[in-house]
Write a protein that holds these residues in place. Structure first.
Motif, PDB file in Angstrom:
ATOM      1  N   ASP A   1       0.451   8.241  14.030  1.00 37.15           N
ATOM      2  CA  ASP A   1      -0.375   8.386  15.222  1.00 37.15           C
ATOM      3  C   ASP A   1      -1.848   8.310  14.812  1.00 37.15           C
ATOM      4  O   ASP A   1      -2.163   8.035  13.652  1.00 37.15           O
ATOM      5  N   LYS A   2      -2.743   8.570  15.742  1.00 35.20           N
ATOM      6  CA  LYS A   2      -4.167   8.398  15.477  1.00 35.20           C
ATOM      7  C   LYS A   2      -4.708   9.383  14.438  1.00 35.20           C
ATOM      8  O   LYS A   2      -5.805   9.175  13.901  1.00 35.20           O
ATOM      9  N   SER A   3      -3.950  10.447  14.149  1.00 34.14           N
ATOM     10  CA  SER A   3      -4.409  11.403  13.136  1.00 34.14           C
ATOM     11  C   SER A   3      -4.199  10.885  11.717  1.00 34.14           C
ATOM     12  O   SER A   3      -4.760  11.420  10.763  1.00 34.14           O
ATOM     13  N   ILE A   4      -3.385   9.850  11.560  1.00 29.50           N
ATOM     14  CA  ILE A   4      -3.070   9.302  10.232  1.00 29.50           C
ATOM     15  C   ILE A   4      -4.022   8.150   9.934  1.00 29.50           C
ATOM     16  O   ILE A   4      -4.140   7.195  10.705  1.00 29.50           O
ATOM     17  N   LYS A   5      -4.692   8.226   8.800  1.00 28.75           N
ATOM     18  CA  LYS A   5      -5.658   7.195   8.420  1.00 28.75           C
ATOM     19  C   LYS A   5      -4.959   6.016   7.745  1.00 28.75           C
ATOM     20  O   LYS A   5      -3.902   6.176   7.122  1.00 28.75           O
ATOM     21  N   THR A   6      -5.577   4.858   7.862  1.00 26.67           N
ATOM     22  CA  THR A   6      -5.033   3.666   7.209  1.00 26.67           C
ATOM     23  C   THR A   6      -4.937   3.869   5.704  1.00 26.67           C
ATOM     24  O   THR A   6      -3.995   3.383   5.059  1.00 26.67           O
ATOM     25  N   SER A   7      -5.889   4.594   5.119  1.00 30.80           N
ATOM     26  CA  SER A   7      -5.856   4.855   3.677  1.00 30.80           C
ATOM     27  C   SER A   7      -4.616   5.655   3.285  1.00 30.80           C
ATOM     28  O   SER A   7      -4.077   5.481   2.183  1.00 30.80           O
ATOM     29  N   GLN A   8      -4.141   6.533   4.188  1.00 31.74           N
ATOM     30  CA  GLN A   8      -2.923   7.297   3.904  1.00 31.74           C
ATOM     31  C   GLN A   8      -1.713   6.378   3.861  1.00 31.74           C
ATOM     32  O   GLN A   8      -0.829   6.545   3.019  1.00 31.74           O
ATOM     33  N   LEU A   9      -1.672   5.413   4.783  1.00 27.88           N
ATOM     34  CA  LEU A   9      -0.576   4.447   4.754  1.00 27.88           C
ATOM     35  C   LEU A   9      -0.618   3.635   3.471  1.00 27.88           C
ATOM     36  O   LEU A   9       0.420   3.396   2.833  1.00 27.88           O
ATOM     37  N   ASP A  10      -1.821   3.177   3.070  1.00 29.86           N
ATOM     38  CA  ASP A  10      -1.952   2.386   1.845  1.00 29.86           C
ATOM     39  C   ASP A  10      -1.465   3.172   0.632  1.00 29.86           C
ATOM     40  O   ASP A  10      -0.757   2.633  -0.231  1.00 29.86           O
ATOM     41  N   ASP A  11      -1.840   4.444   0.569  1.00 30.46           N
ATOM     42  CA  ASP A  11      -1.383   5.288  -0.534  1.00 30.46           C
ATOM     43  C   ASP A  11       0.138   5.432  -0.510  1.00 30.46           C
ATOM     44  O   ASP A  11       0.797   5.393  -1.555  1.00 30.46           O
ATOM     45  N   LEU A  12       0.683   5.598   0.684  1.00 34.61           N
ATOM     46  CA  LEU A  12       2.129   5.769   0.837  1.00 34.61           C
ATOM     47  C   LEU A  12       2.877   4.522   0.379  1.00 34.61           C
ATOM     48  O   LEU A  12       3.866   4.604  -0.361  1.00 34.61           O
ATOM     49  N   ILE A  13       2.400   3.362   0.784  1.00 34.15           N
ATOM     50  CA  ILE A  13       3.061   2.115   0.377  1.00 34.15           C
ATOM     51  C   ILE A  13       2.941   1.915  -1.124  1.00 34.15           C
ATOM     52  O   ILE A  13       3.891   1.484  -1.794  1.00 34.15           O
ATOM     53  N   ARG A  14       1.782   2.261  -1.683  1.00 40.56           N
ATOM     54  CA  ARG A  14       1.590   2.105  -3.124  1.00 40.56           C
ATOM     55  C   ARG A  14       2.569   2.982  -3.911  1.00 40.56           C
ATOM     56  O   ARG A  14       3.125   2.562  -4.925  1.00 40.56           O
ATOM     57  N   VAL A  15       2.786   4.197  -3.442  1.00 39.49           N
ATOM     58  CA  VAL A  15       3.720   5.108  -4.109  1.00 39.49           C
ATOM     59  C   VAL A  15       5.158   4.632  -3.923  1.00 39.49           C
ATOM     60  O   VAL A  15       5.993   4.785  -4.825  1.00 39.49           O
ATOM     61  N   SER A  16       5.455   4.044  -2.765  1.00 33.94           N
ATOM     62  CA  SER A  16       6.840   3.722  -2.401  1.00 33.94           C
ATOM     63  C   SER A  16       7.315   2.366  -2.898  1.00 33.94           C
ATOM     64  O   SER A  16       8.519   2.167  -3.104  1.00 33.94           O
ATOM     65  N   GLU A  17       6.403   1.418  -3.083  1.00 34.81           N
ATOM     66  CA  GLU A  17       6.828   0.028  -3.242  1.00 34.81           C
ATOM     67  C   GLU A  17       7.733  -0.193  -4.444  1.00 34.81           C
ATOM     68  O   GLU A  17       8.740  -0.921  -4.342  1.00 34.81           O
ATOM     69  N   ASN A  18       7.433   0.404  -5.588  1.00 35.92           N
ATOM     70  CA  ASN A  18       8.276   0.191  -6.761  1.00 35.92           C
ATOM     71  C   ASN A  18       9.600   0.949  -6.658  1.00 35.92           C
ATOM     72  O   ASN A  18      10.663   0.408  -6.969  1.00 35.92           O
ATOM     73  N   LYS A  19       9.521   2.210  -6.223  1.00 28.89           N
ATOM     74  CA  LYS A  19      10.742   3.005  -6.110  1.00 28.89           C
ATOM     75  C   LYS A  19      11.719   2.388  -5.114  1.00 28.89           C
ATOM     76  O   LYS A  19      12.926   2.319  -5.369  1.00 28.89           O
ATOM     77  N   LEU A  20      11.193   1.941  -3.985  1.00 31.19           N
ATOM     78  CA  LEU A  20      12.051   1.423  -2.920  1.00 31.19           C
ATOM     79  C   LEU A  20      12.204  -0.092  -2.960  1.00 31.19           C
ATOM     80  O   LEU A  20      12.827  -0.670  -2.068  1.00 31.19           O
ATOM     81  N   GLU A  21      11.622  -0.718  -3.977  1.00 30.00           N
ATOM     82  CA  GLU A  21      11.761  -2.164  -4.177  1.00 30.00           C
ATOM     83  C   GLU A  21      11.307  -2.950  -2.941  1.00 30.00           C
ATOM     84  O   GLU A  21      11.948  -3.902  -2.503  1.00 30.00           O
ATOM     85  N   LEU A  22      10.176  -2.555  -2.375  1.00 27.92           N
ATOM     86  CA  LEU A  22       9.650  -3.240  -1.199  1.00 27.92           C
ATOM     87  C   LEU A  22       9.021  -4.575  -1.599  1.00 27.92           C
ATOM     88  O   LEU A  22       8.227  -4.637  -2.531  1.00 27.92           O
ATOM     89  N   ASN A  23       9.375  -5.634  -0.877  1.00 30.13           N
ATOM     90  CA  ASN A  23       8.727  -6.916  -1.149  1.00 30.13           C
ATOM     91  C   ASN A  23       7.475  -7.064  -0.281  1.00 30.13           C
ATOM     92  O   ASN A  23       7.186  -6.217   0.575  1.00 30.13           O
ATOM     93  N   SER A  24       6.726  -8.117  -0.494  1.00 30.88           N
ATOM     94  CA  SER A  24       5.429  -8.274   0.178  1.00 30.88           C
ATOM     95  C   SER A  24       5.583  -8.373   1.699  1.00 30.88           C
ATOM     96  O   SER A  24       4.756  -7.842   2.451  1.00 30.88           O
ATOM     97  N   LYS A  25       6.652  -9.026   2.169  1.00 32.96           N
ATOM     98  CA  LYS A  25       6.850  -9.154   3.613  1.00 32.96           C
ATOM     99  C   LYS A  25       7.203  -7.808   4.245  1.00 32.96           C
ATOM    100  O   LYS A  25       6.761  -7.511   5.360  1.00 32.96           O
ATOM    101  N   GLN A  26       7.993  -7.013   3.546  1.00 34.29           N
ATOM    102  CA  GLN A  26       8.318  -5.680   4.072  1.00 34.29           C
ATOM    103  C   GLN A  26       7.058  -4.817   4.170  1.00 34.29           C
ATOM    104  O   GLN A  26       6.856  -4.100   5.158  1.00 34.29           O
ATOM    105  N   LYS A  27       6.214  -4.891   3.152  1.00 26.88           N
ATOM    106  CA  LYS A  27       4.970  -4.113   3.177  1.00 26.88           C
ATOM    107  C   LYS A  27       4.073  -4.569   4.336  1.00 26.88           C
ATOM    108  O   LYS A  27       3.435  -3.744   4.995  1.00 26.88           O
ATOM    109  N   GLN A  28       4.060  -5.868   4.586  1.00 24.85           N
ATOM    110  CA  GLN A  28       3.266  -6.385   5.699  1.00 24.85           C
ATOM    111  C   GLN A  28       3.809  -5.862   7.026  1.00 24.85           C
ATOM    112  O   GLN A  28       3.040  -5.472   7.920  1.00 24.85           O
ATOM    113  N   ILE A  29       5.121  -5.819   7.163  1.00 26.57           N
ATOM    114  CA  ILE A  29       5.735  -5.307   8.399  1.00 26.57           C
ATOM    115  C   ILE A  29       5.402  -3.830   8.592  1.00 26.57           C
ATOM    116  O   ILE A  29       5.101  -3.389   9.706  1.00 26.57           O
ATOM    117  N   LEU A  30       5.438  -3.050   7.528  1.00 23.57           N
ATOM    118  CA  LEU A  30       5.102  -1.632   7.640  1.00 23.57           C
ATOM    119  C   LEU A  30       3.656  -1.452   8.095  1.00 23.57           C
ATOM    120  O   LEU A  30       3.361  -0.550   8.892  1.00 23.57           O
TER     121      LEU A  30
END
Length: 330
Positions: free
Chosen positions: A268-297
């Motif tokens: 929601d509006k309380s969550i900053k874009t930087s928080q999402l970026d940090d979350l994806i950075r932490v998650s991408e290797n563990k969850l094996e996210l590809n570039s298209k999945q990250k774009q969708i998120l």
């Protein structure tokens, strides 16, 4: 069956009217040999006084304030309660849920007769003056390895704290709650318990307690969504250090979907874009996210935080979900 002491541990924070209803359900138990350790997490003066007045009516209750040198949150309260408990069995419970009259006696009987480390019963949903059964069937597993997989699987959560009676000797000196987590506490605690201690347990489908969903009379805290986003990286770090790699690999697609659903529900509006970026950075290797999945998120995040209420956004979110699922196919 003998009647050993059961230690009920309840963190409380405001909502004194609901808390007292929970206490009354404990007083009404057919099993009488219990202590209820109530740990306050910084309630308002009014709520604390209301809770204090009620606990003084029965000497089996004891009210404590969370130690000032511990981190605020239910997990610190639970750890403190566990450290001072005296019972042979431990029952963690939430301050807005209810025990049916034979909850404790049924659990004590089951754990004793079957010589188990923990027992799990089913939970109804509070409605008016009673309850209804959850439409989602219980997850039934027989051993710790199957339970581990189920905790990060795609079906209903196998069990939470309220549904479970633990043998005290299983927990004390062996495991504690992660005080850095403000969400996913039940899942993370049980994953570490299963991975480290490999307990013997049995799941029963009998409903013996009742869960209150969030509502106008039982609102979530204002920082609930923030806490979800802050807890995701902590949770992932924990389970990836605790769980067998094989179990994680088998469930990576479920975890990918778990992340998508959390962003869809709590961005929601309380969550900053930087928080999402940090979350994806932490998650991408563990969850094996590809570039298209990250774009969708990222597109999903924009949709939930910037486009809410705009015509066509529901259709967009549905499209993003379908596209994300399609990309999961290996």
């Amino acid at each position: 069956m003998n009647n050993p002491l059961v230690s009920i541990i309840i963190p409380v924070f405001n909502k004194s009217d609901l808390v007292i209803e929970t206490f009354k359900s404990i007083v009404n138990q057919s099993y009488a040999n219990w202590e209820c350790i109530v740990v306050d997490d910084g309630s308002s003066k009014y709520d604390f006084n209301q809770i204090s007045e009620y606990t003084q009516l029965d000497q089996r209750f004891s009210l404590h304030k969370r130690p000032s040198d511990t981190q605020k949150g239910a997990n610190a309260c639970r750890n403190f309660g566990l450290s001072i408990s005296k019972g042979r069995y431990i029952q963690f419970f939430d301050s807005d849920d209810l025990m049916l009259q034979d909850c404790l006696i049924g659990r004590v009987r089951a754990i004793q007769e079957l010589s188990l480390d923990l027992v799990i019963f089913s939970m109804g949903i509070h409605k008016n003056d009673g309850f209804v059964n959850d439409d989602t069937p219980d997850v039934i597993v027989d051993d710790w390895e199957a339970a581990l997989s189920a905790f990060i699987g795609k079906d209903r959560l196998p069990w939470n704290l309220q549904r479970t009676l633990y043998k005290s000797s299983l927990l004390k000196g062996e495991i504690s709650f992660n005080e850095a987590l403000s969400r996913f506490q039940d899942v993370e605690f049980n994953i570490r318990l299963l991975s480290r201690l490999k307990p013997k347990f049995k799941i029963f489908t009998e409903v013996d307690c009742v869960y209150r969903r969030a509502s106008a009379s039982n609102p979530r805290t204002p920082d609930f969504n923030q806490n979800v986003f802050n807890s995701i990286p902590v949770f992932l770090d924990s389970i990836y250090s605790e769980m067998p790699k094989g179990v994680l690999n088998e469930n990576v697609l479920n975890l990918q979907m778990w992340l998508f659903n959390l962003i869809a529900l709590y961005a929601d509006k309380s969550i900053k874009t930087s928080q999402l970026d940090d979350l994806i950075r932490v998650s991408e290797n563990k969850l094996e996210l590809n570039s298209k999945q990250k774009q969708i998120l990222r597109l999903l995040f924009i949709s939930k935080t910037k486009l809410k209420g705009i015509k066509g956004v529901v259709r967009l979110n549905s499209y993003l979900r379908k596209k994300y699922i399609k990309l999961q196919i290996r």
